[in-house]
Design an enzyme around this catalytic site. Structure first.
Site, PDB file in Angstrom:
ATOM      1  N   ASN A 125       0.795  -1.185   0.087  1.00 24.16           N
ATOM      2  CA  ASN A 125      -0.032  -0.087  -0.013  1.00 24.16           C
ATOM      3  C   ASN A 125       0.895   1.249   0.006  1.00 24.16           C
ATOM      4  O   ASN A 125       1.930   1.369   0.701  1.00 24.16           O
ATOM      5  CB  ASN A 125      -0.909   0.083   1.118  1.00 24.16           C
ATOM      6  CG  ASN A 125      -1.923  -1.148   1.298  1.00 24.16           C
ATOM      7  OD1 ASN A 125      -2.093  -1.894   0.396  1.00 24.16           O
ATOM      8  ND2 ASN A 125      -2.507  -1.450   2.443  1.00 24.16           N
ATOM      9  N   ASP A 156      -0.541   4.091   1.201  1.00 17.94           N
ATOM     10  CA  ASP A 156      -1.447   5.120   1.790  1.00 17.94           C
ATOM     11  C   ASP A 156      -1.075   5.541   3.082  1.00 17.94           C
ATOM     12  O   ASP A 156      -1.578   6.181   3.994  1.00 17.94           O
ATOM     13  CB  ASP A 156      -2.984   4.470   1.842  1.00 17.94           C
ATOM     14  CG  ASP A 156      -2.834   3.332   2.705  1.00 17.94           C
ATOM     15  OD1 ASP A 156      -1.818   2.706   3.759  1.00 17.94           O
ATOM     16  OD2 ASP A 156      -3.864   2.258   2.538  1.00 17.94           O
ATOM     17  N   HIS A 203       5.652  -0.681  -2.943  1.00 18.23           N
ATOM     18  CA  HIS A 203       5.062   0.074  -4.333  1.00 18.23           C
ATOM     19  C   HIS A 203       5.081   1.648  -4.048  1.00 18.23           C
ATOM     20  O   HIS A 203       4.248   2.369  -4.793  1.00 18.23           O
ATOM     21  CB  HIS A 203       3.705  -0.533  -4.619  1.00 18.23           C
ATOM     22  CG  HIS A 203       3.586  -2.029  -5.067  1.00 18.23           C
ATOM     23  ND1 HIS A 203       2.544  -2.787  -4.937  1.00 18.23           N
ATOM     24  CD2 HIS A 203       4.762  -2.525  -5.536  1.00 18.23           C
ATOM     25  CE1 HIS A 203       2.898  -3.823  -5.402  1.00 18.23           C
ATOM     26  NE2 HIS A 203       4.136  -4.017  -5.851  1.00 18.23           N
ATOM     27  N   CYS A 253       8.730  20.122 -13.415  1.00 22.91           N
ATOM     28  CA  CYS A 253       9.931  20.392 -12.774  1.00 22.91           C
ATOM     29  C   CYS A 253      10.634  21.822 -13.099  1.00 22.91           C
ATOM     30  O   CYS A 253      10.410  22.106 -14.309  1.00 22.91           O
ATOM     31  CB  CYS A 253      10.900  19.169 -12.607  1.00 22.91           C
ATOM     32  SG  CYS A 253      12.427  19.467 -12.215  1.00 22.91           S
ATOM     33  N   ALA A 293     -10.064  -8.135   8.177  1.00 16.38           N
ATOM     34  CA  ALA A 293      -8.722  -7.873   8.853  1.00 16.38           C
ATOM     35  C   ALA A 293      -9.144  -7.229  10.029  1.00 16.38           C
ATOM     36  O   ALA A 293      -8.504  -7.465  11.121  1.00 16.38           O
ATOM     37  CB  ALA A 293      -7.844  -7.256   7.771  1.00 16.38           C
TER      38      ALA A 293
END
Ligand code: BJW
Ligand code: ZN
Length: 246
Positions: A101, A103, A118, A146, A229
């Site tokens: 994740n 997050d 990731h 940029c 979970a």
């Protein structure tokens, strides 16, 4: 729910726990998963958004998707699953999170040892010179660029891209040293991340899967818990706590 006593006995002698997590652990925080019943990829194919060529040909569309998800993530809170994993740090010598994740919810829940396979949605970098831009980006004049003129992209791993070497190596080492390897809320179809399940198995770890459905790796695990979970993890920890006081 009863937790198998043999699993509790294994936990009692375990030194290192590893939690290999995927989008499902954050589902109860209101963050959509990628695949499956409530997946965000039912309409758009993953390859259409999560790859470099898609970004270069349509950066607006890809950024729109990430900004949308970023908003959901910022409004979300860690749930009982994340919080229970963080609480496990009080009971075991080593608790390592290897997450797919992006997050930050494990970190926000208080977990300390985290490998992010990731990437992380809070970081961005220039596709050209690789300079990092981690501050809030300004989209008022389109996709931010940029100072070198290159497009700025989120620091996440897309299909066909290598995983960050230090994070993957750390995950591999953790999997190789795990006594109990939990696989939580992942379809386990994306490689090389999913290969860590087999690294752990070959190194003798006990494999425990927690998912609402069967997955590609279900037949390889020692214990399967079918459910959310945020319910199963607290049940396991409570059963463990009762066993150490009795
Ligand atoms: C609950 C629950 C609850 C719900 N409680 N559970 C053929 C062609 C091209 C490439 C390949 C190919 N074959 C293999 C590859 C390689 C490819 C790959 O694996 N593809 C397969 C899909 C076929 N891999 C790569 O490309 C990787 N890189 C690589 O291999 O490099 C080497 C290389 C370099 C150069 C050239 C070629 C090779 C990179 C993979 C990057 C994946 N990136 C993404 C996006 C990240 C950024 C972002 O978030 O936007 O990562 S894709 C997406 O999938 C994301 C996730 O981390 C990853 C895994 O998904 P996850 O977490 O498992 O989520 P879901 O939705 O799939 O599952 C959720 C689960 O939760 C479900 O099972 C539910 O049941 C469950 N659940 N609620 C418990 N409450
Ligand atoms: Zn640049």
């Amino acid at each position: 729910m009863t937790i198998d006593q043999s699993l509790i006995e294994k936990l009692k002698s375990a030194r290192s726990l590893v939690f290999f997590t995927g989008a499902g652990i954050s589902a109860e925080s209101g963050i959509p998963t990628f695949r499956g019943k409530d997946g965000i990829w039912k309409k758009l194919k993953p390859e259409e958004l999560a790859n470099f060529d898609a970004f270069m040909s349509n950066p607006d569309m890809v950024w729109e998707w990430y900004n949308h998800r970023k908003k959901i993530i910022h409004e979300a809170q860690p749930n009982k699953g994340h919080l229970t994993i963080a609480e496990m740090q009080n009971y075991f010598d080593e608790v390592i999170i290897v997450t797919q994740n992006i997050d930050n919810l494990h970190r926000r829940a208080g977990s300390k040892n985290i490998f992010e396979l990731h990437g992380n949605i809070e970081r961005n970098f220039c596709v050209n010179c690789k300079k990092f831009y981690n501050e809030e980006l300004d989209f008022s004049e389109g996709v931010p660029k940029c100072e070198c003129g290159g497009l700025i992209r989120p620091d996440v791993v897309w299909f066909g891209e290598y995983l960050p070497e230090d994070q993957f190596k750390g995950g591999e080492k953790a999997a190789g040293n795990a006594d109990v390897f939990f696989i939580v809320g992942t379809s386990a179809i994306v490689y090389p991340a999913a290969g860590l399940v087999f690294t752990a198995k070959q190194s003798g770890a006990l494999l425990v899967e927690i998912n609402v459905v069967e997955t590609e790796i279900s037949s390889a695990v020692d214990y399967s818990f079918f459910g959310e979970a945020g319910t199963i993890l607290p049940n396991i920890l409570e059963a463990y706590k009762s066993s150490i006081v009795s």
